[in-house]
Design an enzyme around this catalytic site. Structure first.
Site: not given
Length: 259
Positions: A7, A147, A149, A247-248, A34, A218
Site C-alpha cells: 500500500n 490491504d 483493513n 505507513d505500510h 491506494e 496486508d
C-alpha cells in the site's frame, strides 16, 4: 517467484520510495494499493524503465489498485469487484500473471463504526466472499492479495484492547475474514509464522513505528491449488523507516516453481 503487496499511500507523491524499493528488492509481481491517482497520471514509464509492465485501476485522490510484473504482461480478467454495479470506488483489479490468477484488493476502512462507511465495508466484504467462492470453483491457482483493513486475531494488533471499537478489529469484520478462510484459502504469513507478532502497518503519529505499535492488515490468501507452493513469507519492515515512506511496509511471499 516472489510476489509482493504494498500500500503505497499515494503513488506519485511517494514514487521515489517505490522505485527505490523495486530496484533493491526486485519482486517478480507486485500488487499496489491506494494509488490516489487518476488513470492518466499513473507513472507507467517510470515503472517500465525498471522492467515492470502494469495494469491499473485509478481514482483521483482516493483508492486505486495496480498489478506490476516483470515476468510477462498481466492479462486483466476483471476491473472492479462484482455485485454492485453502482460502486464507483477503484478497489479491485484481477489478472492472470505467471500462471496465477491474482485478485488485488483494497478493502474499505469502514470507520466510523457504526455508520454508512462501516455498512459499506461489510457489504464489500460479502461481495468479496461471493467472488472468492467463484474463483475457488474454477480450480485454478489463485491468490487474493492486498490491504484487507482487518486484523484477523489479537496476535495481529499491538494492544488489541485499544481497538475493540475500531472497524478494522470489529467482530463482524473478523468473522467475515474467517468466512473467507473457511472456503479453503490459506493465510500465507500466518501459516508460516503461526505464533509471531507480525505487523505490516504503523501509524505516523505517537511514534508508532519506533514503538512497534503496529497492525497486520496486508494479507496473502492462497487457493488450495497454490498453497502447496508456498515457500517463504515476510515483511520488509525497514522500508517503513525510509524518508517519506508509506505507513505500510511491503509484504512478500516466495512460491516454488509450478508443479
Amino acid at each position: 517467484m516472489r510476489i509482493a503487496t504494498y500500500n503505497v499511500n499515494g503513488i506519485n507523491g511517494r514514487l521515489p520510495v517505490l522505485l527505490r524499493w523495486l530496484e533493491e528488492s526486485a519482486p517478480d509481481v507486485v500488487c499496489l494499493q491506494e494509488l490516489k491517482s487518476p488513470d492518466e497520471r499513473f507513472p507507467k514509464q517510470a515503472l517500465a524503465d525498471l522492467g515492470y509492465e502494469a495494469i491499473w485501476h485509478g481514482q483521483k485522490s482516493w483508492n486505486g489498485v495496480a498489478i506490476l510484473s516483470r515476468v510477462g504482461m498481466p492479462v486483466e480478467t476483471r476491473r472492479g469487484l462484482p455485485g454492485d454495479p453502482v460502486d464507483s470506488h477503484s478497489r479491485y483489479i484481477e489478472a492472470a500473471v505467471g500462471g496465477i490468477l491474482i485478485g488485488n484488493l483494497y478493502l474499505p476502512n469502514g470507520n466510523p463504526r457504526p455508520g454508512s462507511k462501516f455498512d459499506y465495508k461489510l457489504a464489500w466484504f460479502d461481495r468479496l466472499i461471493a467472488h472468492a467462492a467463484e474463483l475457488l470453483g474454477t480450480g485454478v491457482p489463485a491468490a487474493l492479495i492486498g490491504d484487507f483493513n482487518v486484523m484477523p486475531t489479537e496476535l495481529d494488533v499491538y494492544k488489541p484492547e485499544r481497538w475493540l471499537d475500531d472497524a478494522l478489529f470489529a467482530p463482524e469484520v473478523r468473522a467475515a475474514y474467517r468466512r473467507l478462510l473457511d472456503q479453503g484459502w490459506t493465510d500465507a504469513l500466518r501459516t508460516l509464522h503461526p505464533e509471531t507478532h507480525i505487523y505490516t502497518f504503523w501509524h505516523y503519529f505517537r511514534n508508532a513505528f519506533a514503538r512497534d505499535a503496529g497492525l497486520r492488515i496486508d494479507h496473502f490468501l492462497l487457493s488450495p491449488a497454490l498453497a502447496g507452493r508456498l515457500k517463504a513469507a515476510g515483511v520488509e519492515r525497514d522500508v517503513r523507516a525510509w524518508e517519506k515512506s508509506s505507513d505500510h511496509a511491503p509484504v512478500w511471499i516466495d512460491l516454488t516453481d509450478e508443479r
